[in-house]
Scaffold this active site. Structure first.
Site, mmCIF file in Angstrom:
data_model
loop_
_atom_site.group_PDB
_atom_site.id
_atom_site.type_symbol
_atom_site.label_atom_id
_atom_site.label_comp_id
_atom_site.label_asym_id
_atom_site.label_seq_id
_atom_site.Cartn_x
_atom_site.Cartn_y
_atom_site.Cartn_z
ATOM 1 N N HIS A 118 0.833 -1.205 0.000
ATOM 2 C CA HIS A 118 0.000 0.000 0.000
ATOM 3 C C HIS A 118 0.871 1.260 0.000
ATOM 4 C CE1 HIS A 118 -3.404 -2.621 0.802
ATOM 5 N NE2 HIS A 118 -2.759 -3.120 1.852
ATOM 6 N N ASN A 396 7.315 18.313 17.732
ATOM 7 C CA ASN A 396 7.687 16.971 17.289
ATOM 8 C C ASN A 396 8.158 16.980 15.840
ATOM 9 O OD1 ASN A 396 7.588 13.945 17.866
ATOM 10 N ND2 ASN A 396 6.337 14.088 16.016
ATOM 11 N N ARG A 399 11.731 17.956 15.626
ATOM 12 C CA ARG A 399 12.641 16.928 16.136
ATOM 13 C C ARG A 399 12.799 15.757 15.175
ATOM 14 N NH1 ARG A 399 9.836 17.856 21.092
ATOM 15 N NH2 ARG A 399 8.574 16.024 20.635
ATOM 16 N N ASN A 402 14.515 16.136 10.459
ATOM 17 C CA ASN A 402 15.909 15.955 10.055
ATOM 18 C C ASN A 402 16.714 15.578 11.290
ATOM 19 O OD1 ASN A 402 18.530 16.128 9.106
ATOM 20 N ND2 ASN A 402 18.201 18.001 7.938
ATOM 21 N N HIS A 441 19.717 29.158 8.027
ATOM 22 C CA HIS A 441 18.793 29.070 6.884
ATOM 23 C C HIS A 441 18.800 30.362 6.076
ATOM 24 C CE1 HIS A 441 17.180 25.410 8.769
ATOM 25 N NE2 HIS A 441 16.609 25.161 7.603
#
Length: 530
Positions: A118, A396, A399, A402, A441
């Protein structure tokens, strides 16, 4: 007596008693026969009990043999593993769980999920969408120009001047391999043999900082700006610059405490990591240095080739997304200014291609690229990410998206900050991690695109911080997962829309001066497209 023999004896006795029991002429049974029946029932019960006892005894004996064999095999395996671990412990300085990240042999999550038909079908759907992009591009080119046109001018432009990229990368790599290694080696030898330890440490720190700043700070920026590299080539140099900085810092951070702890005795040589272990670390897919990693016994070259083929497919996927979904919208051929309505529509129009870019970046780099190098180096710990798609909170998600970068930020920014502050100010430590991530970034996108537009900084340092504390781990509802995905779609739409607008604004309204405000003010804020 075996179970089979006991059963036959019981059947013979039973049949013999049945034949001996005969009715009288009037059909009644005598009292003797009734007594015989009672005796037969008692004997049958005794036979059944005897059969049950023998059967249980036989089963127990077989189980005991199996258990003894299993325990013997387990003890032999455990003794071999214990011996191997003790050898590694004597040879290498293995880290305990409380000392940092512990590497464990494990597969990547998507490799396990793709074993399910699936989930594999979802992958097939993305491949079908790639073919659809190719067919639609060919069809449009045939209708517009009367012939099939499948050129890749965007690729040729974006990856231009690869020769400059190769020699610049080679210089950065050679320095990263030899510079920090030998500077620390000289410091370690002098630290334990010289009485002027403070002066030696200060001189080594200044030398190392100057070398790092020159080769991994100024040199890559000079290459990007002086040679005016195109976008993809810029990103290669800048991302490799960041990777070398993080790798060398991890080597320094893990090696210096070990050198300070292990003072050699008289007649003993100084324990210092081998150059081969550091060279392996520079290529293996982790940012946490260890002298020893779990390794696989062999290399699956077909798996490596398939991953590189998937990376190439992701690049073509990105090309068609830009050509079919982004460039026609934001190129603004008629030089007409964007109204508020057009701007809002452009953000939502860019949400879908932006999300596709995010997924392609995740799959192409965090899964295919890292797994390809892990397989070639037999690196066994493949947990480069977790199930971030199931996250119900942005905390979450950050965390699990990556793991490679998260581990570096957690151990070298968050935990070190807490250690310096006495395990206080946890919120400040979290904010410091977001600040570092936002700065890196923004630096990457500024150098990669060649203009300053603080979208990434505001996203990470502003919206990201708010979402991290607002949508925290206490929220477990599926509705929160929907909110997370909706926010990702909108956020990616904003990124793609604003960066595309600024890219074409830089083309339509080039800078006329070199003042500070001229360089940091986005052109899309003032360009009238006239």
């Amino acid at each position: 007596m075996s179970t089979y023999d006991t059963g036959n004896a019981a059947v013979r006795r039973s049949s013999g008693r049945t034949e001996s029991r005969r009715p009288t002429e009037n059909g009644s049974v005598s009292q003797h026969d009734a007594h015989t029946d009672t005796s037969d029932i008692t004997l049958r019960k005794e036979d059944v009990e005897r059969m049950k006892a023998e059967l249980i005894q036989n089963v127990q004996s077989h189980l005991n043999d199996l258990l003894e064999r299993a325990l013997s095999d387990s003890l032999q395996s455990l003794s071999r593993n214990t011996q191997t671990h003790s050898d590694h412990t004597r040879t290498h300085d293995r880290h305990k769980p409380d000392q940092g990240k512990v590497f464990v042999a494990r597969c990547s999550l998507l490799d396990e999920l793709f074993e399910i038909s699936h989930i594999r079908t979802i992958n097939h759907m993305f491949i079908a969408a790639l073919f659809l992009f190719i067919i639609s591009t060919l069809a449009v080119d045939y209708i517009d120009q009367g012939r099939l046109v499948l050129d890749f001018d965007l690729f040729y432009y974006a990856f231009g001047q690869l020769g400059t990229v190769v020699w610049a990368w080679t210089l950065m790599f050679v320095y990263t391999l030899l510079g920090p290694y030998y500077i620390l080696s000289v410091w370690a030898s002098l630290h334990h043999s010289c009485s002027w330890r403070t002066c030696v440490s200060a001189a080594a720190a200044l030398t190392l900082c100057a070398a790092q700043m020159s080769m991994l700070g100024i040199f890559p920026v000079y290459i990007v700006l002086h040679y005016q590299l195109p976008p993809a080539s810029r990103f290669i140099i800048i991302l490799e610059q960041i990777r070398f900085v993080m790798k060398s810092y991890s080597f320094i951070r893990e090696t210096m405490p070990a050198v300070l702890r292990n003072t050699p005795q008289k007649g003993q040589s100084l324990r210092y990591p081998s150059l081969s272990s550091y060279l392996y670390f520079l290529f293996c897919p982790t940012l946490i240095y260890r002298e020893v990693y779990p390794r696989n016994p062999n290399i699956r070259w077909d798996y490596v080739g398939m991953n590189f083929l998937k990376i190439l497919a992701c690049l073509f996927y990105l090309y068609f997304i830009l050509v079919r979904l982004c460039i026609p919208v934001f190129r603004n051929k008629n030089n007409q200014p964007f109204s508020t309505r057009t701007f809002i529509l452009a953000i939502f129009h860019a949400a879908f291609p932006g999300m596709l870019m995010l997924i392609l970046g995740f799959y192409g780099f965090l899964h295919c690229w890292l797994n390809a190098f892990a397989e070639m180096l037999r690196f066994a710990d493949r947990m480069f990410y977790k199930d971030w798609w199931n996250s119900t909170s942005f905390a979450n998600y950050y965390r699990t998206w990556n793991i490679v970068v998260h581990d570096w930020l957690y151990y070298y920014c968050y935990r070190d900050f807490l250690r310096l502050t006495g395990h206080k100010l946890r919120s400040v430590a979290t904010l410091s991690v977001f600040a570092v991530s936002a700065f890196v970034h923004e630096y990457t996108f500024t150098m990669g695109f060649g203009f300053f537009y603080p979208v990434m900084f505001c996203t990470f340092a502003g919206i990201g911080v708010v979402f991290n504390f607002a949508l925290n781990d206490k929220r477990k509802s599926p509705v929160c997962n929907i909110i997370m995905w909706t926010s990702l779609f909108i956020g990616q739409g904003i990124h793609v829309c604003l960066y595309c607008l600024e890219w074409y604004a830089q083309i339509q309204c080039p800078r006329t001066g070199t003042s500070f405000w001229e360089l940091v003010t986005p052109r899309s804020w003032t360009c009238s497209y006239q």
